[in-house]
Design a protein around this motif. Structure first.
Motif, PDB file in Angstrom:
ATOM      1  N   LEU A  48       3.078 -22.266 -20.737  1.00  0.00           N
ATOM      2  CA  LEU A  48       1.964 -22.304 -19.231  1.00  0.00           C
ATOM      3  C   LEU A  48       1.679 -21.784 -18.623  1.00  0.00           C
ATOM      4  O   LEU A  48       1.386 -20.788 -18.054  1.00  0.00           O
ATOM      5  N   GLY A  49       3.352 -22.074 -18.228  1.00  0.00           N
ATOM      6  CA  GLY A  49       3.695 -21.440 -16.754  1.00  0.00           C
ATOM      7  C   GLY A  49       4.042 -20.423 -16.499  1.00  0.00           C
ATOM      8  O   GLY A  49       3.856 -19.344 -15.776  1.00  0.00           O
ATOM      9  N   ALA A  50       5.165 -19.182 -17.377  1.00  0.00           N
ATOM     10  CA  ALA A  50       5.418 -18.276 -18.139  1.00  0.00           C
ATOM     11  C   ALA A  50       4.048 -17.384 -18.454  1.00  0.00           C
ATOM     12  O   ALA A  50       3.491 -16.255 -18.102  1.00  0.00           O
ATOM     13  N   GLU A  51       4.403 -17.548 -19.912  1.00  0.00           N
ATOM     14  CA  GLU A  51       3.145 -16.188 -20.631  1.00  0.00           C
ATOM     15  C   GLU A  51       1.476 -16.412 -19.746  1.00  0.00           C
ATOM     16  O   GLU A  51       1.746 -15.621 -19.751  1.00  0.00           O
ATOM     17  N   ILE A  52       0.936 -17.892 -19.606  1.00  0.00           N
ATOM     18  CA  ILE A  52       0.376 -18.089 -19.033  1.00  0.00           C
ATOM     19  C   ILE A  52      -0.308 -17.525 -17.802  1.00  0.00           C
ATOM     20  O   ILE A  52      -1.286 -17.153 -16.988  1.00  0.00           O
ATOM     21  N   GLY A  53       1.372 -18.157 -16.789  1.00  0.00           N
ATOM     22  CA  GLY A  53       1.385 -17.545 -15.852  1.00  0.00           C
ATOM     23  C   GLY A  53       0.635 -18.585 -14.609  1.00  0.00           C
ATOM     24  O   GLY A  53       0.293 -18.237 -13.624  1.00  0.00           O
ATOM     25  N   ALA A  54       0.144 -19.904 -15.215  1.00  0.00           N
ATOM     26  CA  ALA A  54      -0.027 -20.922 -13.948  1.00  0.00           C
ATOM     27  C   ALA A  54       1.178 -21.050 -12.795  1.00  0.00           C
ATOM     28  O   ALA A  54       0.614 -21.870 -12.424  1.00  0.00           O
ATOM     29  N   ALA A  55       2.042 -20.931 -13.258  1.00  0.00           N
ATOM     30  CA  ALA A  55       3.182 -21.532 -12.730  1.00  0.00           C
ATOM     31  C   ALA A  55       3.625 -20.245 -11.293  1.00  0.00           C
ATOM     32  O   ALA A  55       3.009 -20.693 -10.159  1.00  0.00           O
ATOM     33  N   GLY A  56       2.601 -19.626 -11.388  1.00  0.00           N
ATOM     34  CA  GLY A  56       2.395 -18.564  -9.767  1.00  0.00           C
ATOM     35  C   GLY A  56       1.531 -18.005  -9.738  1.00  0.00           C
ATOM     36  O   GLY A  56       1.105 -16.799  -9.014  1.00  0.00           O
ATOM     37  N   LEU A  57       0.234 -18.708  -9.515  1.00  0.00           N
ATOM     38  CA  LEU A  57      -1.280 -18.555  -9.700  1.00  0.00           C
ATOM     39  C   LEU A  57      -0.928 -18.570  -8.093  1.00  0.00           C
ATOM     40  O   LEU A  57      -1.609 -16.874  -7.586  1.00  0.00           O
ATOM     41  N   THR A  58      -0.885 -19.024  -7.021  1.00  0.00           N
ATOM     42  CA  THR A  58      -0.634 -19.109  -6.152  1.00  0.00           C
ATOM     43  C   THR A  58       0.717 -17.587  -4.563  1.00  0.00           C
ATOM     44  O   THR A  58       0.314 -17.818  -3.641  1.00  0.00           O
ATOM     45  N   VAL A  59       1.023 -18.175  -5.923  1.00  0.00           N
ATOM     46  CA  VAL A  59       2.526 -17.599  -5.189  1.00  0.00           C
ATOM     47  C   VAL A  59       1.642 -15.683  -5.211  1.00  0.00           C
ATOM     48  O   VAL A  59       1.151 -15.102  -5.825  1.00  0.00           O
ATOM     49  N   PRO A  60       1.738 -15.005  -3.699  1.00  0.00           N
ATOM     50  CA  PRO A  60       2.145 -13.401  -3.363  1.00  0.00           C
ATOM     51  C   PRO A  60       2.809 -13.176  -4.349  1.00  0.00           C
ATOM     52  O   PRO A  60       3.574 -13.582  -4.970  1.00  0.00           O
ATOM     53  N   GLU A  61       1.544 -11.724  -4.354  1.00  0.00           N
ATOM     54  CA  GLU A  61       2.425 -10.403  -5.359  1.00  0.00           C
ATOM     55  C   GLU A  61       3.242 -10.267  -5.041  1.00  0.00           C
ATOM     56  O   GLU A  61       4.040 -10.444  -6.315  1.00  0.00           O
ATOM     57  N   GLU A  62       4.093 -10.556  -3.710  1.00  0.00           N
ATOM     58  CA  GLU A  62       5.286  -9.060  -3.539  1.00  0.00           C
ATOM     59  C   GLU A  62       6.177 -10.564  -3.811  1.00  0.00           C
ATOM     60  O   GLU A  62       7.879 -10.483  -4.150  1.00  0.00           O
ATOM     61  N   HIS A  63       5.629 -12.041  -5.012  1.00  0.00           N
ATOM     62  CA  HIS A  63       7.485 -12.279  -4.869  1.00  0.00           C
ATOM     63  C   HIS A  63       6.761 -13.001  -6.305  1.00  0.00           C
ATOM     64  O   HIS A  63       7.184 -14.257  -6.957  1.00  0.00           O
ATOM     65  N   GLY A  64       6.190 -11.983  -6.812  1.00  0.00           N
ATOM     66  CA  GLY A  64       6.107 -12.096  -8.349  1.00  0.00           C
ATOM     67  C   GLY A  64       4.880 -13.168  -8.772  1.00  0.00           C
ATOM     68  O   GLY A  64       5.305 -13.184  -9.555  1.00  0.00           O
ATOM     69  N   GLY A  65       4.478 -13.271  -8.014  1.00  0.00           N
ATOM     70  CA  GLY A  65       2.845 -14.498  -8.109  1.00  0.00           C
ATOM     71  C   GLY A  65       1.629 -13.647  -8.427  1.00  0.00           C
ATOM     72  O   GLY A  65       2.129 -12.618  -8.975  1.00  0.00           O
ATOM     73  N   SER A  66       0.462 -14.314  -9.054  1.00  0.00           N
ATOM     74  CA  SER A  66      -0.778 -13.906  -8.722  1.00  0.00           C
ATOM     75  C   SER A  66      -1.206 -13.268  -7.717  1.00  0.00           C
ATOM     76  O   SER A  66      -2.111 -12.925  -7.764  1.00  0.00           O
ATOM     77  N   GLY A  67      -0.957 -14.176  -6.629  1.00  0.00           N
ATOM     78  CA  GLY A  67      -2.265 -13.670  -5.195  1.00  0.00           C
ATOM     79  C   GLY A  67      -2.964 -14.552  -5.105  1.00  0.00           C
ATOM     80  O   GLY A  67      -4.155 -14.283  -4.437  1.00  0.00           O
ATOM     81  N   ALA A  68      -3.599 -15.711  -6.280  1.00  0.00           N
ATOM     82  CA  ALA A  68      -5.064 -15.872  -6.500  1.00  0.00           C
ATOM     83  C   ALA A  68      -5.079 -17.483  -5.644  1.00  0.00           C
ATOM     84  O   ALA A  68      -4.709 -16.971  -4.809  1.00  0.00           O
ATOM     85  N   THR A  69      -5.983 -18.078  -6.002  1.00  0.00           N
ATOM     86  CA  THR A  69      -6.193 -19.045  -4.407  1.00  0.00           C
ATOM     87  C   THR A  69      -6.318 -20.071  -5.663  1.00  0.00           C
ATOM     88  O   THR A  69      -6.406 -20.451  -6.541  1.00  0.00           O
ATOM     89  N   LEU A  70      -6.462 -21.680  -4.451  1.00  0.00           N
ATOM     90  CA  LEU A  70      -6.381 -22.998  -5.433  1.00  0.00           C
ATOM     91  C   LEU A  70      -7.754 -23.096  -6.194  1.00  0.00           C
ATOM     92  O   LEU A  70      -7.356 -24.272  -6.886  1.00  0.00           O
ATOM     93  N   VAL A  71      -8.486 -22.469  -6.208  1.00  0.00           N
ATOM     94  CA  VAL A  71      -9.583 -22.330  -7.205  1.00  0.00           C
ATOM     95  C   VAL A  71      -9.136 -22.303  -8.653  1.00  0.00           C
ATOM     96  O   VAL A  71      -9.150 -22.677  -9.609  1.00  0.00           O
TER      97      VAL A  71
END
Length: 389
Positions: A48-71
């Motif tokens: 869930l966290g790594a393959e789907i990317g749930a862990a990094g949803l709100t993490v900024p892209e420069e830190h390896g996340g998706s840069g998404a929002t709380l939505v």
């Protein structure tokens, strides 16, 4: 307020639901005296966290996340709630990310966010204390300087996902006021706490001269007062106020996901349970009760989505919407859970059935990060609340 989910958001929801429907539960625990589960399934969380990317949803892209929002995070929380999945998503990732982003400490962000985004590290927020759990000031846990090092002493309670955390973000009273500190898990004692809800393990964290690293370029957290008093708003607001709002909308989303699926299970049950020669779902009184629950769940769902958008976009009304959502969604889920026990009859009060899990999850969630009553009291002094001037 009007918005619609994008194709990417719907795709995220469906991907999470497909994974959890296949592997996510709900897992009905064995009755006492069997020990309560220690936490989440690491393999399920990795997927869930790594393959789907749930862990990094709100993490900024420069830190390896998706840069998404709380939505997006709330959509994941809603799906996790549907299956009552023990998961570190809220306590071990989402709240830690919110705290780190609000603290504005680039070094701490560089150090912690990449591991969180990759689902390789769990960082738990240690905020509450045994007395007056969700206060914003007056912490009994203290921070002191000793030979150039910060040391923390005290006890934190009701820590979500602390049993398997690699580090803690601890709120403590420093000489300059409440401040946020990073503490390695190896430097503290983590003790499981008895809970009503076995699907959400909580723990206490005992700190005795625990080495700590201060977080926050701007110094100590500015206290926002007790939960009934509004704090400063905007992007420069206190870290704890931002974490409270994020926790409120995430838990509200969990409640809506659980209430929606459980209501569907109840409807299915009353169509097959026969009394007096006919399904009980054909009785007018049962129809009315279920219709009322359906309206309540859909109304609460709308509020949950509005609150996630308001908090996620840093709208000035975000805190008010978050408190309204936490209050209404928790109480709606409680009502659905209680009706589920009643309408399932004798099987609804057995350990083998999942009905008791919903009742316990509803009551347990209502106590976290402020009760519905406390959030309604908070609304009296927040801008943007319904009925406020």
């Amino acid at each position: 307020m009007h918005f619609a989910f994008t194709e990417e958001q719907w795709g995220l929801r469906l991907a999470v639901r497909a994974l959890l429907d296949r592997d996510g539960g709900p897992h009905v625990p064995a009755p006492p005296p069997a020990p309560a589960p220690a936490g989440h399934d690491p393999e399920l969380w990795r997927r869930l966290g790594a393959e789907i990317g749930a862990a990094g949803l709100t993490v900024p892209e420069e830190h390896g996340g998706s840069g998404a929002t709380l939505v997006e995070s709330c959509l994941v929380a809603e799906e996790l709630g549907r299956r009552l999945v023990p998961s570190p998503f809220v306590g071990g990732t989402a709240l830690a990310v919110e705290a780190l982003l609000a603290a504005g400490d680039p070094a701490a962000a560089d150090r912690l966010l990449p591991g969180i985004a990759a689902a390789e590290r769990l960082v738990a927020l240690a905020w509450a204390e045994p007395e007056n759990p969700w206060r914003d000031a007056g912490f009994a846990t203290t921070a002191r300087l000793d030979a150039g090092r910060w040391l923390l002493d005290g006890c934190k309670s009701f820590v979500l996902d602390g049993a398997r955390a690699d580090a803690f973000l601890v709120v403590a009273t420093s000489p300059d006021g409440p401040a946020l500190f990073e503490v390695d898990a190896a430097a503290v004692a983590v003790l499981p706490q008895p809970t009503v809800d076995s699907t959400r393990p909580l723990c206490a964290v005992e700190l005795a001269a625990a080495p700590a690293v201060p977080i926050g370029a701007a110094g100590p957290i500015r206290a926002a007062g007790p939960i009934g008093v509004a704090g400063p708003t905007g992007a420069a607001g206190p870290v704890l106020a931002r974490c409270r709002d994020a926790a409120a909308v995430l838990l509200a989303a969990e409640c809506i996901g659980a209430a929606d699926r459980w209501l569907g299970e109840i409807v299915g049950h009353v169509q097959t349970r026969v009394q007096f020669g006919r399904p009980i779902g054909s009785f007018q009184a049962i129809k009315h009760r279920l219709a009322d629950l359906y309206v309540a769940v859909e109304s609460a769902r709308s509020l949950s989505y509005a609150a996630s958008w308001a908090v996620g976009t840093r709208d000035e009304r975000g805190s008010a919407w978050a408190s309204m959502a936490k209050s209404l969604c928790c109480e709606t889920y409680r009502d659905v859970a209680a009706e589920g026990v009643q309408l399932h009859g004798g099987i609804g009060i057995t350990w083998e059935h999942e009905a008791h899990l919903h009742l316990k999850r509803a009551h347990g969630t209502a106590q976290l990060f402020g009760t519905p009553r406390e959030h309604r009291r908070r609304l009296e002094s927040l801008p943007g609340a319904l009925g406020s001037r």
